[in-house]
Design a protein around this motif. Structure first.
Motif, PDB file in Angstrom:
ATOM      1  N   CYS A 169       0.835  -1.195   0.000  1.00 44.67           N
ATOM      2  CA  CYS A 169       0.000   0.000   0.000  1.00 44.67           C
ATOM      3  C   CYS A 169       0.874   1.250   0.000  1.00 44.67           C
ATOM      4  N   THR A 170       0.727   2.074  -1.036  1.00 47.05           N
ATOM      5  CA  THR A 170       1.486   3.312  -1.160  1.00 47.05           C
ATOM      6  C   THR A 170       0.559   4.498  -0.936  1.00 47.05           C
ATOM      7  N   LEU A 171       0.999   5.418  -0.091  1.00 42.93           N
ATOM      8  CA  LEU A 171       0.169   6.561   0.271  1.00 42.93           C
ATOM      9  C   LEU A 171       0.704   7.846  -0.349  1.00 42.93           C
ATOM     10  N   PHE A 172      -0.216   8.679  -0.847  1.00 45.41           N
ATOM     11  CA  PHE A 172       0.117   9.974  -1.421  1.00 45.41           C
ATOM     12  C   PHE A 172      -0.587  11.063  -0.607  1.00 45.41           C
ATOM     13  N   ASN A 173      -0.415  12.326  -1.011  1.00 42.88           N
ATOM     14  CA  ASN A 173      -0.921  13.409  -0.170  1.00 42.88           C
ATOM     15  C   ASN A 173      -2.443  13.551  -0.204  1.00 42.88           C
ATOM     16  N   ASN A 174      -3.108  12.790  -1.072  1.00 40.56           N
ATOM     17  CA  ASN A 174      -4.571  12.793  -1.058  1.00 40.56           C
ATOM     18  C   ASN A 174      -5.138  11.627  -0.250  1.00 40.56           C
ATOM     19  N   ALA A 175      -4.271  10.898   0.443  1.00 38.25           N
ATOM     20  CA  ALA A 175      -4.736   9.795   1.294  1.00 38.25           C
ATOM     21  C   ALA A 175      -5.443  10.362   2.528  1.00 38.25           C
ATOM     22  N   ASP A 176      -6.535   9.737   2.898  1.00 37.86           N
ATOM     23  CA  ASP A 176      -7.301  10.136   4.079  1.00 37.86           C
ATOM     24  C   ASP A 176      -7.132   9.067   5.154  1.00 37.86           C
ATOM     25  N   ALA A 177      -6.667   9.480   6.328  1.00 43.38           N
ATOM     26  CA  ALA A 177      -6.345   8.513   7.382  1.00 43.38           C
ATOM     27  C   ALA A 177      -7.550   7.689   7.796  1.00 43.38           C
ATOM     28  N   GLU A 178      -8.728   8.320   7.906  1.00 39.21           N
ATOM     29  CA  GLU A 178      -9.927   7.578   8.310  1.00 39.21           C
ATOM     30  C   GLU A 178     -10.300   6.520   7.271  1.00 39.21           C
ATOM     31  N   ARG A 179     -10.227   6.879   5.991  1.00 37.84           N
ATOM     32  CA  ARG A 179     -10.548   5.905   4.944  1.00 37.84           C
ATOM     33  C   ARG A 179      -9.519   4.779   4.921  1.00 37.84           C
ATOM     34  N   MET A 180      -8.230   5.123   5.128  1.00 41.83           N
ATOM     35  CA  MET A 180      -7.202   4.091   5.137  1.00 41.83           C
ATOM     36  C   MET A 180      -7.393   3.144   6.321  1.00 41.83           C
ATOM     37  N   ALA A 181      -7.779   3.682   7.460  1.00 43.47           N
ATOM     38  CA  ALA A 181      -8.020   2.831   8.631  1.00 43.47           C
ATOM     39  C   ALA A 181      -9.146   1.841   8.353  1.00 43.47           C
ATOM     40  N   ARG A 215       8.252  15.358   3.600  1.00 42.49           N
ATOM     41  CA  ARG A 215       8.567  14.597   4.818  1.00 42.49           C
ATOM     42  C   ARG A 215       7.636  14.954   5.982  1.00 42.49           C
ATOM     43  N   ARG A 216       7.351  16.238   6.165  1.00 44.82           N
ATOM     44  CA  ARG A 216       6.485  16.602   7.288  1.00 44.82           C
ATOM     45  C   ARG A 216       5.075  16.062   7.082  1.00 44.82           C
ATOM     46  N   ALA A 217       4.567  16.167   5.858  1.00 50.44           N
ATOM     47  CA  ALA A 217       3.224  15.651   5.581  1.00 50.44           C
ATOM     48  C   ALA A 217       3.174  14.139   5.777  1.00 50.44           C
ATOM     49  N   THR A 218       4.252  13.450   5.427  1.00 53.05           N
ATOM     50  CA  THR A 218       4.324  12.000   5.640  1.00 53.05           C
ATOM     51  C   THR A 218       4.186  11.677   7.123  1.00 53.05           C
ATOM     52  N   LYS A 219       4.956  12.352   7.943  1.00 55.43           N
ATOM     53  CA  LYS A 219       4.938  12.081   9.381  1.00 55.43           C
ATOM     54  C   LYS A 219       3.564  12.377   9.986  1.00 55.43           C
ATOM     55  N   GLU A 220       2.953  13.480   9.577  1.00 52.26           N
ATOM     56  CA  GLU A 220       1.638  13.836  10.124  1.00 52.26           C
ATOM     57  C   GLU A 220       0.574  12.831   9.705  1.00 52.26           C
ATOM     58  N   LEU A 221       0.634  12.380   8.444  1.00 49.98           N
ATOM     59  CA  LEU A 221      -0.337  11.395   7.967  1.00 49.98           C
ATOM     60  C   LEU A 221      -0.206  10.079   8.721  1.00 49.98           C
ATOM     61  N   PHE A 222       1.028   9.599   8.882  1.00 53.13           N
ATOM     62  CA  PHE A 222       1.208   8.306   9.542  1.00 53.13           C
ATOM     63  C   PHE A 222       0.912   8.379  11.032  1.00 53.13           C
ATOM     64  N   ARG A 227      -2.656   6.501  15.168  1.00 52.69           N
ATOM     65  CA  ARG A 227      -3.580   6.783  16.280  1.00 52.69           C
ATOM     66  C   ARG A 227      -4.892   6.050  16.067  1.00 52.69           C
ATOM     67  N   LEU A 228      -5.381   6.067  14.843  1.00 48.97           N
ATOM     68  CA  LEU A 228      -6.629   5.366  14.538  1.00 48.97           C
ATOM     69  C   LEU A 228      -6.476   3.853  14.648  1.00 48.97           C
ATOM     70  N   GLY A 229      -5.242   3.369  14.550  1.00 52.61           N
ATOM     71  CA  GLY A 229      -5.007   1.937  14.592  1.00 52.61           C
ATOM     72  C   GLY A 229      -4.798   1.361  15.977  1.00 52.61           C
ATOM     73  N   ARG A 230      -4.811   2.201  17.009  1.00 54.50           N
ATOM     74  CA  ARG A 230      -4.628   1.699  18.370  1.00 54.50           C
ATOM     75  C   ARG A 230      -5.659   0.612  18.680  1.00 54.50           C
ATOM     76  N   GLY A 231      -5.157  -0.557  19.081  1.00 54.98           N
ATOM     77  CA  GLY A 231      -6.044  -1.657  19.443  1.00 54.98           C
ATOM     78  C   GLY A 231      -6.594  -2.440  18.270  1.00 54.98           C
ATOM     79  N   LYS A 232      -6.289  -2.028  17.041  1.00 57.24           N
ATOM     80  CA  LYS A 232      -6.824  -2.695  15.851  1.00 57.24           C
ATOM     81  C   LYS A 232      -6.068  -3.983  15.509  1.00 57.24           C
ATOM     82  N   LYS A 233      -4.815  -4.057  15.943  1.00 58.26           N
ATOM     83  CA  LYS A 233      -3.972  -5.221  15.661  1.00 58.26           C
ATOM     84  C   LYS A 233      -3.753  -5.425  14.157  1.00 58.26           C
ATOM     85  N   TRP A 234      -3.594  -4.296  13.439  1.00 64.49           N
ATOM     86  CA  TRP A 234      -3.186  -4.408  12.047  1.00 64.49           C
ATOM     87  C   TRP A 234      -1.797  -5.035  12.007  1.00 64.49           C
ATOM     88  N   GLU A 235      -1.554  -5.860  11.026  1.00 61.35           N
ATOM     89  CA  GLU A 235      -0.267  -6.550  10.932  1.00 61.35           C
ATOM     90  C   GLU A 235       0.532  -5.987   9.756  1.00 61.35           C
TER      91      GLU A 235
END
Length: 382
Positions: A169-181, A215-222, A227-235
């Motif tokens: 999975c490759t993420l770009f600047n139009n990626a939405d964290a909620e949708r990715m989660a 780089r800054r946008a990458t860090k903020e997105l991830f 944060r949304l993945g806490r407790g999700k146990k994504w592998e």
């Protein structure tokens, strides 16, 4: 990590052996592109505008297996282009497995269901299916409707036949964290074994150059995604410290020799993403490449890169050097609040060099020369 224990032990023992031997530069993963031809034209890809003479070229089975013998990396990743367009890709996979390698085939899965019967499940073999998000996000990223549904159907078919299946999975600047989660939750529900996650590399010749992350946008997105993945146990298939790096908590320099690349032109300098020339042999690549000229803060083309093919190897070395730190990050997950780790300064990086036309002329001449030599050989054998 979503990596089988026997594979983790194999890779771990290899890394420890390299460290005990005092080797400073060693490969982890051999990236092999047996062809550049693809059946998609993704907007973020910088490898789809080659002339037909190059797109029609293939690495033979014999050359592929010889290259695997040259490079001691325990893992072989077959990519491209679309590797399933190579008529003998099954023989390359079989040959690599016979040599004891851990093999991944990266595919967009459009041909996967059709080709499945040419392969056999193996404990060291995994399909890695390219999926960049949910149906709308993925189909937009690859510029073709219906690809998400085809990929999901292929994943289910491969799982039904007993294959291990991950996604890339490759993420770009139009990626939405909620949708990715939500997408990660979905992939888990259909039995995907693990996720290889990376920000997109800013290919200068990509059709769409407006949606790459800095780089800054990458860090903020991830950070938001984790944060949304806490407790999700994504592998994830990557090390805990690489994920922590994506979240901006580690200051790392690239390790370009960690994932050496072999393609139709030879051994690519310096890495899978950046073609600045080619070596004829793996030995020449390792010994004659000016490695210190590349990396963030050293070369303008590397300024925003945080891709796993360069930084995973750095994180792995850090894991071996600081196992307690890695274990703590693995237990608690990447830190998603607080200040970022200091970034590498860009003040002294050398300017980007546009050598595409020069390299293409050399590569085309090389391919033509090889074609003439092969024709002469066939005539002499006939």
């Amino acid at each position: 990590m979503a990596v089988p224990l026997h594979q983790s032990l194999r890779i771990g023992s290899y890394i420890v052996k390299q460290h005990l031997s005092g080797n400073k530069r060693y490969p982890l993963v051999l990236m092999m592109e047996p062809l550049f031809r693809c059946n998609l034209t993704c907007n973020g890809c910088g490898k789809i505008d080659y002339p037909d003479a190059i797109l029609n070229s293939r690495i033979s089975v014999a050359d592929a297996l010889a290259s695997i013998d040259e490079c001691p990396a325990p893992v072989v990743v077959l990519a491209g282009g679309e590797p399933l367009l190579h008529r003998e890709i099954d023989q390359i996979v079989e040959g690599a497995l016979a040599k004891g390698k851990i093999v991944f085939v990266c595919t967009n899965a459009l041909l996967l269901e059709k080709k499945l019967d040419s392969f056999k499940p193996h404990k060291n073999f995994t399909w890695t299916v390219h999926l960049d998000g949910n149906r709308d996000d993925h189909d937009r990223a690859v510029s073709r409707e219906g690809t998400f549904d085809q990929a999901v159907s292929a994943i289910k078919a491969a799982k039904a036949k007993g294959f291990q299946v991950n996604i890339n999975c490759t993420l770009f600047n139009n990626a939405d964290a909620e949708r990715m989660a939500a997408f990660f939750d979905y992939t888990k529900s259909i039995g995907v074994g693990g996720i290889t996650l990376s920000p997109g590399y800013a290919y200068e010749r990509a059709p769409d150059t407006e949606h790459f992350l800095n780089r800054r946008a990458t860090k903020e997105l991830f950070r938001k995604l984790f944060r949304l993945g806490r407790g999700k146990k994504w592998e994830f298939t990557q090390s805990s410290l690489f994920m922590d790096f994506l979240a901006g908590n580690q200051t790392y320099q690239c390790t370009p020799w960690g994932n050496p690349t072999r393609n139709v032109f030879g051994w690519q300098r310096p890495c899978y993403l950046l073609g600045e020339g080619y070596a004829k042999t793996y030995k020449e690549l390792m010994e004659e490449t000016d490695w210190d000229s590349y990396g963030t803060g050293k070369y303008e083309k590397c300024a925003d890169c945080m891709v796993h093919s360069g930084y995973e190897a750095t994180a792995v070395v850090d894991t071996i050097s600081h196992p307690l730190k890695a274990a703590m990050v693995a237990l608690r997950g990447p830190r998603t609040e607080g200040p970022f780790a200091p970034d590498l300064p860009l003040d002294n990086q050398r300017p980007a060099i546009d050598n595409y036309d020069e390299l293409m002329a050399k590569n085309l001449e090389m391919l033509h020369a090889e074609g003439r030599a092969n024709n002469l050989h066939r005539v002499s054998q006939g």
